[in-house]
Design a protein around this motif. Structure first.
Motif, PDB file in Angstrom:
ATOM      1  N   VAL A  10       0.873  -1.172   0.000  1.00  0.00           N
ATOM      2  CA  VAL A  10       0.000   0.000   0.000  1.00  0.00           C
ATOM      3  C   VAL A  10       0.905   1.214   0.000  1.00  0.00           C
ATOM      4  CG1 VAL A  10      -1.775   1.242   1.249  1.00  0.00           C
ATOM      5  CG2 VAL A  10      -1.764  -1.251   1.261  1.00  0.00           C
TER       6      VAL A  10
ATOM      7  N   TYR B 228       0.493   5.052  -5.841  1.00  0.00           N
ATOM      8  CA  TYR B 228       0.257   3.624  -5.965  1.00  0.00           C
ATOM      9  C   TYR B 228       1.625   2.974  -6.071  1.00  0.00           C
ATOM     10  CZ  TYR B 228      -4.702   4.274  -7.245  1.00  0.00           C
ATOM     11  OH  TYR B 228      -6.042   4.588  -7.263  1.00  0.00           O
TER      12      TYR B 228
ATOM     13  N   LYS C  72      -4.978  -4.147  -2.192  1.00  0.00           N
ATOM     14  CA  LYS C  72      -6.191  -4.335  -2.977  1.00  0.00           C
ATOM     15  C   LYS C  72      -6.019  -3.858  -4.410  1.00  0.00           C
ATOM     16  CE  LYS C  72      -9.455  -5.126   0.269  1.00  0.00           C
ATOM     17  NZ  LYS C  72     -10.755  -5.698   0.182  1.00  0.00           N
TER      18      LYS C  72
ATOM     19  N   GLN D 109      -6.892  -1.677  -7.661  1.00  0.00           N
ATOM     20  CA  GLN D 109      -7.320  -0.298  -7.850  1.00  0.00           C
ATOM     21  C   GLN D 109      -7.896  -0.174  -9.258  1.00  0.00           C
ATOM     22  OE1 GLN D 109      -7.135   1.792  -5.335  1.00  0.00           O
ATOM     23  NE2 GLN D 109      -5.793   0.577  -4.036  1.00  0.00           N
ATOM     24  N   SER D 110      -9.048   0.473  -9.384  1.00  0.00           N
ATOM     25  CA  SER D 110      -9.638   0.591 -10.722  1.00  0.00           C
ATOM     26  C   SER D 110      -8.882   1.628 -11.533  1.00  0.00           C
ATOM     27  CB  SER D 110     -11.106   0.954 -10.664  1.00  0.00           C
ATOM     28  OG  SER D 110     -11.526   1.204  -9.381  1.00  0.00           O
TER      29      SER D 110
ATOM     30  N   ARG E 103      -4.503  11.531 -11.470  1.00  0.00           N
ATOM     31  CA  ARG E 103      -5.963  11.611 -11.508  1.00  0.00           C
ATOM     32  C   ARG E 103      -6.405  13.055 -11.707  1.00  0.00           C
ATOM     33  NH1 ARG E 103      -9.748   8.029  -9.650  1.00  0.00           N
ATOM     34  NH2 ARG E 103      -8.122   6.829  -8.599  1.00  0.00           N
TER      35      ARG E 103
ATOM     36  N   MET F 251     -13.862  13.135  -8.652  1.00  0.00           N
ATOM     37  CA  MET F 251     -14.263  12.296  -7.524  1.00  0.00           C
ATOM     38  C   MET F 251     -15.071  13.029  -6.494  1.00  0.00           C
ATOM     39  SD  MET F 251     -12.068   9.253  -6.277  1.00  0.00           S
ATOM     40  CE  MET F 251     -10.548   9.968  -5.798  1.00  0.00           C
TER      41      MET F 251
ATOM     42  N   TYR G  19     -10.847  -5.749   8.533  1.00  0.00           N
ATOM     43  CA  TYR G  19     -11.734  -4.590   8.574  1.00  0.00           C
ATOM     44  C   TYR G  19     -12.868  -4.731   7.576  1.00  0.00           C
ATOM     45  CZ  TYR G  19      -9.133  -3.362   4.406  1.00  0.00           C
ATOM     46  OH  TYR G  19      -8.541  -3.399   3.172  1.00  0.00           O
TER      47      TYR G  19
ATOM     48  N   THR H 161     -16.439  -2.855   1.321  1.00  0.00           N
ATOM     49  CA  THR H 161     -15.134  -3.467   1.138  1.00  0.00           C
ATOM     50  C   THR H 161     -14.700  -4.103   2.450  1.00  0.00           C
ATOM     51  OG1 THR H 161     -12.836  -3.102   0.507  1.00  0.00           O
ATOM     52  CG2 THR H 161     -13.913  -1.341   1.674  1.00  0.00           C
ATOM     53  N   SER H 162     -14.009  -5.194   2.341  1.00  0.00           N
ATOM     54  CA  SER H 162     -13.472  -5.816   3.551  1.00  0.00           C
ATOM     55  C   SER H 162     -12.128  -6.400   3.193  1.00  0.00           C
ATOM     56  CB  SER H 162     -14.415  -6.897   4.054  1.00  0.00           C
ATOM     57  OG  SER H 162     -14.521  -7.895   3.077  1.00  0.00           O
ATOM     58  N   GLY H 163     -11.345  -6.622   4.170  1.00  0.00           N
ATOM     59  CA  GLY H 163     -10.045  -7.190   3.873  1.00  0.00           C
ATOM     60  C   GLY H 163      -9.224  -7.388   5.125  1.00  0.00           C
ATOM     61  N   THR H 164      -8.064  -7.970   4.893  1.00  0.00           N
ATOM     62  CA  THR H 164      -7.097  -8.148   5.975  1.00  0.00           C
ATOM     63  C   THR H 164      -5.840  -7.426   5.548  1.00  0.00           C
ATOM     64  OG1 THR H 164      -8.009 -10.315   6.287  1.00  0.00           O
ATOM     65  CG2 THR H 164      -5.941  -9.855   7.388  1.00  0.00           C
TER      66      THR H 164
ATOM     67  N   LYS I 238      -6.210   3.781   3.310  1.00  0.00           N
ATOM     68  CA  LYS I 238      -5.584   4.295   2.084  1.00  0.00           C
ATOM     69  C   LYS I 238      -5.783   3.334   0.920  1.00  0.00           C
ATOM     70  CE  LYS I 238      -2.422   5.598  -0.996  1.00  0.00           C
ATOM     71  NZ  LYS I 238      -2.087   4.860  -2.205  1.00  0.00           N
ATOM     72  N   ASP I 239      -5.683   2.049   1.230  1.00  0.00           N
ATOM     73  CA  ASP I 239      -5.780   1.049   0.182  1.00  0.00           C
ATOM     74  C   ASP I 239      -7.145   1.072  -0.486  1.00  0.00           C
ATOM     75  OD1 ASP I 239      -4.996  -2.504   0.067  1.00  0.00           O
ATOM     76  OD2 ASP I 239      -4.563  -0.872  -1.316  1.00  0.00           O
ATOM     77  N   ASN I 240      -8.155   1.393   0.293  1.00  0.00           N
ATOM     78  CA  ASN I 240      -9.517   1.310  -0.216  1.00  0.00           C
ATOM     79  C   ASN I 240     -10.092   2.651  -0.626  1.00  0.00           C
ATOM     80  OD1 ASN I 240     -10.454  -1.614   0.320  1.00  0.00           O
ATOM     81  ND2 ASN I 240      -9.371  -1.017   2.160  1.00  0.00           N
TER      82      ASN I 240
ATOM     83  N   ASP J 276      -9.416   5.165  -2.799  1.00  0.00           N
ATOM     84  CA  ASP J 276      -9.714   5.561  -4.174  1.00  0.00           C
ATOM     85  C   ASP J 276     -10.935   4.832  -4.703  1.00  0.00           C
ATOM     86  OD1 ASP J 276      -6.365   6.234  -5.505  1.00  0.00           O
ATOM     87  OD2 ASP J 276      -7.739   7.375  -4.252  1.00  0.00           O
ATOM     88  N   ASN J 277     -10.988   3.538  -4.493  1.00  0.00           N
ATOM     89  CA  ASN J 277     -12.128   2.762  -4.983  1.00  0.00           C
ATOM     90  C   ASN J 277     -13.419   3.233  -4.359  1.00  0.00           C
ATOM     91  OD1 ASN J 277     -10.966   1.085  -6.827  1.00  0.00           O
ATOM     92  ND2 ASN J 277     -10.371  -0.420  -5.301  1.00  0.00           N
TER      93      ASN J 277
ATOM     94  N   CYS K 168     -14.104   6.179  -3.038  1.00  0.00           N
ATOM     95  CA  CYS K 168     -14.499   7.504  -3.523  1.00  0.00           C
ATOM     96  C   CYS K 168     -15.048   7.416  -4.932  1.00  0.00           C
ATOM     97  CB  CYS K 168     -13.315   8.467  -3.476  1.00  0.00           C
ATOM     98  SG  CYS K 168     -12.854   8.865  -1.801  1.00  0.00           S
TER      99      CYS K 168
END
Lengths: 166, 611, 320
Positions: free
Chosen positions: A39, A45, A85, A87-88, A149, A161, C140, C156-159, C177-179, C181-182, C184
C-alpha cells in the motif's frame, strides 16, 4: 515507364512489409502486468510492473510507460501476498478515443513526471527473466496516482471524484 | 506475438510466488553444541568459538549431546604412522556407515529435544510465559538489505510503520532459518616429524536444519508456548565432515632465537590448532551448504550490496545465474559467468539503502548483466598447471584471499625427466675412472647402474591482474633450489668381505644452487576456470653451483674410505674439487644432455586449472 | 439566437442551471457488530457511542483516520464525536417524540444524529485485530450506505498487512488508504447516478383518524381528479412529483399505505436537499388545501409528518 511502376510498387510492398515486421512496441500496447506491491504512501500507488523488451534496457524503459498506461487504462490488480487491494483504472475514456492526446502524452515524456522507479531502478534477480525474443522484467514503480488523476480530471478523461456538477 | 506473451504471463504468474524471495539472503540463525560419542568426548569450549559474520549467532541452552555410537573414523597422521596397517587408515568410511551414524545422531538429537531448544534460542519465552519476539524481530531488521530498504520506502508501512513492521516479511523467514552445528573435537595428540613438533587434532561436525516452525499464511508459530517444550520438532542433517590439522613449532629454533621469538607454548599450540580446524569448517560450510551462501542481485558495473557484514574477502568467488524460461514453461537458473571480489564494501550495521558496495571483477567468459543473481560459491583456491618449457613443468598455486585481488603463492617444479646419459668420459676420468679401470681386474663387480636425478623447485608469489575478463598478466617472483644428484652403486666385491663402492648418500650432488627468478606470465582464459599462459622469466643463481660428488668405500656397511669424483687424487685421498669452471667443464663433457641450470632467460607454456 | 442556445443547453444540463458543486455529506459511524463485539452497549443492549468514544482509543483513532482521509478528498464530513457531544449537551438523548394523539415513536440516538446532520451517506466501520504472536493483522469492513434508501453503495473488507506491535494507527491508515480511491470512485458514481435518476426515499402513510379511509372517494382540484379514492389521489400526486414517476406502493389498505423507492431529485429549486420530510410536505399541503369530499365540499385532512431519518417519513392522517 511500366518497369518503373512495377519497381515502385515492389518497393512500396517491401516497405509496408518491413513496417509490419517492426518489433518496436507501440505505446498503446497492453503487453505488461501490473499489480500492487504494497500500500503506497499517500498519493502514490506502489506497483510491480512486468514489462517486455528485446533487451533488458528496453524492458526497463518500457516499465515506466507501462505503469502509467496501466494505472490509467487497465487498473492495478491485487496481490494477496502483499495484502493490497486492486485499484480501478483512472480514465473513463479509452486510449483510442483520444489517441492523439495520449500519443503526445507518452511520446513527449509528460508521463514521466508521474512515475519513478523504486530501488533506483535496480531489479530484483527473481524478476528478471530471459524469454524467447527478449526479456521480461519486473520493477517496483511508484505512480503518483493523485496527481495523475487530477490531470485526467482536468483533461476530462476521468470523472471528478468529489465534484458533483454534471 | 501478443498471444504468446499472454500465455507466458499466465505461466509466469504461477511461478511468481516461488520466485518471490529467491535472491533475498536471510542471515542464517546458528547455534553450536558439543556432541559426545561412545569412544570420544568432545573437548571443545563452545564459548571460545566465534561464528563467522554472515551468521546470526543464537544462544542455545544445551549441554553436550551424547550419542550411542562410535565417532567418525578419520585417522591422524601420528596414528597412521603408529598403526600396523597405515594404508587402512587412509581409506575413508563407507557411505552406508556414515548414513547409519548420521541417522542415529539425528534420532538422539530429536529425542533429546535439541530442536526445541534451538527454536527457543531463536524465540525465547519471557517471564510472562509468552514468546518474546524482540530478538527475532531484530534479526529481521538486521538481515534487510539495501534492496529491501529501497523497495519498501514508498510503502506506507515502510514510511509510517516501525522498522520491525517494515521488515516483518524478513523476520517471518528468519524464524525458520535455524541451524545447529554439533562439534566433536577429541583431545589433541602430540605430533612430530623431521622438522617440527607440536599438536595434531581432528574435528567432526554435523550441521542440522531445524524444521520450519512458522507458517506465515496460517497462524504463525505452529507451537504454542505451552507446547514448545514437549512437542516433537524435527530436523535434518544437511552435511557432516571431519577435518584434521596440525599446529607445530619448528624443531630448528635457531632463527627464532636470533629474532627473539619464543616457541609456542602448549596452550598456544592448542588454541592455534582449534582455530585452524574451525577455519576449515567455516570455509567448507560456505562452499557446500546452500543456505549459507550469501546471495544478491548484481547491480550495474558488477557491484553488489554484500560486504563486510557477510564476511566477504577479496577474491571470494561468485557465480552468476540468469533466470531463463525453458520450453516447458519452467523458469530455470542458468550459470552465466564467474566473478571475484575486487574490493569489499563496508556495510556493517543496518542497511541504509545506499550502503557501500562491493566491486567484483569477471573472470572468463559469459554474460554478466545487472539484475542477475550472484551467489557466493567458494572454491578451494588451488590451481594446478601443467606445461612445458625451461622454467617449469608443473605448478601448484594457492590463492591468498583477503589481501589483494589475484595474489597467489605457488610452487614451481621442473622435474628433469628420464635417465641422464653419461658419456665414456665420465667412466674413464676421475675417481670413478680409477675404480672402473682398476676394479675390474681386482675382482670387482662393476655396475654402471646408477642414475642422476634432478629438479628445479621454487616457491614464489604472483599477482594476477585481469585486463579484460579473459586476459590476464601475472608478474611473479620466486626463489628456489636447483639440484642434480647422483646415487647408486658403482662396484661391489664379496670375496672375503662385503665390499661396496657407491655414491655417497649425503654428498651426492652434482649441482646444487639457490636461485631467484622474476618474470611475467600472460594468460588467456579458455573457460572460466581453465586458462593457458606463457611465462617468461629471468633467473639468477644466488649461491651454490656445481659440486663434486663423493664416492664411498665401505666394508660390511662400514665406511672405510671416501673420495671425491673429480677432485685431485694427489695428496691426501681424493679431495673435493671446488673450482666451478673446472667442474663445469668436466660435466659438460661427461653428461650427454645437460639439463639447463636455472640461470638466464627461461620460459614455459602451461595449462592452468583452478578449483 | 444566443438565448435559445442557452435555454436548450439548460434543458439538457441540469447542473448548469443549478451551477453548484454539491458533494455528498458523509457520516462515519462504528458498525453495530463492532459495538457488540467490544461490549460498548447500554443496559438495554443498544450501542452506547458515548461510552465507546470515551473508552475505546482504537475506535477514536480509526474514525479519526477515516475522517481525515475523506476530508483530504474534499468530502464534507460531519465528525461523529463532536456531533454526539452536541446531542449529549443539548440533552435530547432518548427523548421520545409524542404525536398529538399520544402515539409514542422512539428514535435511536443514531437516527437522532442523522436527523440532525442529515448526511447523504453513512459509512460503517468495523475492525478487529486477528492473529497472535508475532504478527497481528487488521481485519476490517467498511460499508457506505445511502442514508435515504438504506441501500449499500459500496462495501469493502479485507485483511491488511501484519504488524508485530499491533500498531493500530498505522494498520488503519494502510487499510483506509488502500480502499480510499475505490470507495471515492464508487461514491462519486453513485452520486452522479443519483443526480440523473434521483434519490430514493420512503413514505409510510398511516391513518389514525377514524373518519378517514383511504378507499373513500374524494376530489382534488389541483390534480384535476374527480371522485377518486384517496389512495388513487395520493398515487397520482406521487406519480407527478416523483422523479421520472418512479415509486412503488407496497402494502396498501384502507388505513395504511407504504410507498418505497420513491425517486426524488437530490435538491430542489432552492438547492435545498430534498429529504423525505421535505418531499412529504408537498403531499401534506395537498391533503390540507385541495381536497373536496364526495359532495364537493372542501375538506381539510390534517396530517403530521414524523421524520424517520432523511430517507423515510411517516405521514399520519388525523382527526380534523
Amino acid at each position: 515507364m511500366k518497369t518503373k511502376l512495377i519497381l515502385l510498387s515492389f518497393l512500396m510492398c517491401g516497405l509496408l512489409f518491413f513496417q509490419s515486421c517492426s518489433s518496436s512496441k507501440p505505446a498503446t500496447s497492453y503487453n505488461y502486468e501490473l499489480s500492487c506491491n504494497g500500500v503506497g504512501v499517500e498519493g502514490v500507488y506502489l506497483v510491480k510492473c512486468y514489462s517486455y523488451g528485446s533487451t533488458f534496457e528496453k524492458a526497463r524503459q518500457n516499465v515506466k510507460k507501462d505503469a502509467v498506461h496501466g494505472v490509467l487504462f487497465k487498473g492495478v490488480s491485487a496481490n494477496s501476498i502483499k495484502k493490497c487491494k486492486a485499484q480501478s483504472k483512472i480514465c473513463n475514456v479509452t486510449y483510442a478515443e483520444n489517441k492523439e492526446w495520449f500519443d503526445n502524452f507518452f511520446s513527449s515524456g509528460q508521463y514521466l513526471q508521474y512515475v519513478t522507479l523504486s530501488n533506483d531502478g535496480n531489479v530484483s534477480s527473481s524478476d528478471r527473466i530471459k524469454i524467447k525474443g527478449g526479456y521480461k522484467v519486473g520493477f517496483t514503480v511508484s505512480v503518483k496516482s493523485d496527481e495523475l488523476r487530477k490531470r485526467m480530471e482536468k483533461e476530462g478523461f476521468a470523472k471528478k471524484m468529489n465534484v458533483f456538477d454534471n | 506475438m501478443k498471444l504468446s506473451h499472454f500465455l507466458l504471463s499466465i505461466i509466469f504468474c504461477s511461478q511468481i510466488n516461488n520466485l518471490y524471495s529467491q535472491d533475498t539472503y536471510i542471515r542464517p540463525g546458528l547455534s553450536i553444541i558439543n556432541i559426545d560419542f561412545n569412544d570420544s568426548k568432545s573437548n571443545l569450549n563452545i564459548q571460545s568459538v566465534e561464528s563467522p559474520k554472515n551468521f546470526d549467532f543464537l544462544n542455545i541452552n544445551v549441554s553436550n549431546l551424547s550419542v550411542e555410537t562410535s565417532s567418525p573414523k578419520k585417522k591422524l597422521l601420528s596414528e597412521i604412522a603408529k598403526s600396523e596397517n597405515p594404508l587402512a587408515g587412509l581409506k575413508g568410511e563407507s557411505k552406508s556407515s556414515i548414513a547409519e551414524r548420521n541417522n542415529k545422531i539425528l534420532e538422539t538429537f530429536i529425542s533429546n529435544k535439541v530442536s526445541n531448544k534451538a527454536v527457543l534460542a531463536a524465540v525465547p519465552i519471557g517471564e510472562d510465559g509468552n514468546y518474546n519476539f524482540q530478538f527475532v524481530l531484530d534479526r529481521g531488521v538486521n538481515t534487510a538489505s539495501d534492496q529491501d530498504v529501497n523497495l519498501t520506502s514508498q510503502d506506507m508501512m515502510g514510511d509510517k510503520g516501525s522498522l520491525q513492521d517494515r521488515f516483518l516479511y524478513l523476520t517471518e523467514k528468519a524464524i525458520n532459518s535455524n541451524y545447529v552445528i554439533a562439534f566433536n573435537m577429541p583431545n589433541f595428540l602430540s605430533y612430530s616429524d623431521e622438522t617440527s613438533y607440536g599438536l595434531e587434532g581432528v574435528i567432526h561436525y554435523f550441521v542440522f536444519k531445524i524444521d520450519n516452525v512458522y507458517d506465515a499464511d496460517s497462524g504463525g508459530l505452529i507451537y504454542a508456548e505451552s507446547e514448545i517444550n514437549n512437542s516433537q520438532i524435527g530436523a535434518k542433517v544437511i552435511t557432516s565432515k571431519s577435518f584434521t590439522s596440525t599446529s607445530t613449532n619448528s624443531k630448528d629454533q635457531s632463527l627464532n632465537k636470533k629474532l627473539g621469538i619464543l616457541p609456542k607454548s602448549n596452550e598456544e599450540l592448542a588454541s592455534e590448532l582449534q582455530n585452524l580446524l574451525m577455519q576449515k569448517i567455516w570455509e567448507y560450510n560456505l562452499r557446500e551448504v546452500d543456505e549459507f551462501k550469501p546471495k544478491t542481485t548484481l547491480k550495474p558495473k558488477n557491484k553488489i550490496n554484500l560486504g563486510t557484514k557477510e564476511d566477504l574477502k577479496i577474491d571470494n568467488r561468485f557465480q552468476l545465474y540468469e533466470n531463463v524460461l525453458s520450453k516447458s514453461g519452467e523458469i530455470v537458473k542458468k550459470k552465466r559467468a564467474m566473478l571475484r571480489v575486487k574490493k569489499v564494501g563496508v556495510n556493517d550495521g543496518l542497511a541504509s539503502g545506499d550502503s557501500d558496495l562491493t566491486k567484483l571483477y569477471k573472470i572468463g567468459y559469459g554474460k554478466s548483466q545487472e539484475g542477475m543473481l550472484v551467489v557466493q560459491e567458494e572454491d578451494k583456491g588451488i590451481g594446478v598447471s601443467v606445461g612445458y618449457g625451461t622454467l617449469s613443468w608443473l605448478r601448484l598455486d594457492y590463492r591468498l584471499k583477503g589481501i589483494t585481488p589475484g595474489l597467489m603463492t605457488f610452487i614451481d617444479v621442473h622435474p628433469y625427466p628420464g635417465k641422464v646419459e653419461f658419456t665414456d668420459y665420465f667412466y674413464e676420468n676421475g675417481l670413478l675412472g680409477s675404480v672402473a679401470s682398476a676394479g675390474s681386474s681386482a675382482g670387482w663387480d662393476i655396475s654402471d647402474d646408477f642414475s642422476a636425478f634432478g629438479f628445479n623447485l621454487s616457491l614464489g608469489f604472483e599477482k594476477q591482474t585481469y585486463f579484460s575478463s579473459a586476459l590476464y598478466i601475472s608478474p611473479f617472483v620466486s626463489g628456489g633450489i636447483s639440484n642434480y644428484s647422483i646415487s647408486g652403486q658403482i662396484a661391489s666385491r664379496t670375496v672375503i668381505f662385503d665390499e661396496k663402492i657407491e655414491w655417497s648418500d649425503e654428498e651426492s650432488d652434482i649441482y646444487n644452487a639457490y636461485f631467484v627468478t622474476g618474470g611475467l606470465r600472460v594468460g588467456l582464459q579458455l573457460t572460466n576456470t581453465a586458462s593457458i599462459n606463457l611465462s617468461i622469466a629471468q633467473s639468477a643463481v644466488v649461491s651454490g653451483g656445481w659440486k663434486d660428488a663423493k664416492i664411498v668405500y665401505s666394508i660390511d656397511d662400514e665406511v672405510i674410505a671416501d673420495g671425491w669424483n673429480i677432485g685431485d687424487p694427489t695428496g691426501e685421498g681424493f679431495s673435493e674439487e671446488s673450482d666451478q669452471e673446472y667442474i663445469d667443464a668436466f660435466y659438460n663433457t661427461s653428461i650427454d644432455q645437460l639439463p639447463t641450470a636455472p640461470a638466464g632467460l627461461l620460459y614455459n607454456i602451461m595449462l592452468r586449472y583452478e578449483f | 439566437m444566443r438565448l435559445t442556445t442557452f435555454l436548450i443547453f439548460s434543458l439538457f444540463f441540469n447542473g448548469i442551471v443549478f451551477g453548484q458543486n454539491m458533494k455528498p455529506s458523509i457520516q462515519i459511524i462504528p458498525a453495530d457488530i463492532y459495538m457488540n463485539d467490544n461490549q460498548w452497549l447500554n443496559a438495554d443492549g443498544s450501542p452506547d457511542y458515548i461510552k465507546a468514544f470515551s473508552k475505546d482509543n482504537n475506535l477514536r483513532l480509526a474514525i479519526a483516520q477515516l475522517e481525515e482521509m475523506m476530508i483530504k478528498r474534499d468530502f464534507p464530513l460531519k465528525g461523529l464525536e463532536e456531533q454526539l457531544k452536541k446531542i449529549q449537551d443539548e440533552r435530547i438523548i432518548n427523548e421520545t417524540f409524542e404525536s398529538k394523539d399520544g402515539d409514542m415513536i422512539e428514535m435511536s440516538i443514531i437516527d437522532e444524529l442523522f436527523a440532525m446532520t442529515a448526511p447523504d451517506i453513512k459509512m460503517e466501520l468495523s475492525f478487529n485485530l486477528i492473529g497472535g504472536g508475532l504478527k497481528k493483522q487488521l481485519q476490517y469492513q467498511l460499508k457506505a450506505i445511502d442514508t435515504y434508501s438504506a441501500k449499500t453503495i459500496s462495501s469493502t473488507s479485507g485483511t491488511g498487512p501484519g504488524s508485530s506491535s499491533s500498531d493500530i494507527a498505522t494498520l488503519i491508515m494502510i487499510a483506509v488508504k488502500d480502499n480510499m480511491d475505490n470507495f471515492c470512485t464508487q461514491l462519486t458514481d453513485h452520486f452522479h447516478n443519483q443526480m440523473s435518476v434521483g434519490r430514493e426515499i420512503k413514505i409510510n402513510l398511516k391513518v389514525s383518524s377514524s373518519d378517514i379511509y383511504l378507499d373513500d372517494y374524494y376530489s382534488c382540484d389541483s390534480l384535476k381528479m374527480d371522485d377518486e379514492e384517496l389512495s388513487t389521489i395520493i398515487d397520482t400526486w406521487l406519480f407527478q412529483n416523483a422523479k421520472g414517476g418512479m415509486y412503488s406502493i407496497s402494502n396498501s389498505s384502507s388505513k395504511q399505505m407504504k410507498i418505497d423507492a420513491i425517486r426524488v431529485p437530490v435538491v430542489d429549486e432552492n438547492n435545498k436537499a430534498v429529504t423525505a420530510e421535505v418531499f412529504t410536505k408537498g403531499l401534506k399541503k395537498i391533503l390540507r388545501k385541495y381536497i373536496k369530499d364526495e359532495d364537493g365540499e372542501k375538506v381539510i385532512i390534517y396530517s403530521e409528518i414524523i421524520n424517520r431519518g432523511v430517507g423515510e417519513a411517516w405521514l399520519i392522517l388525523k382527526e380534523q
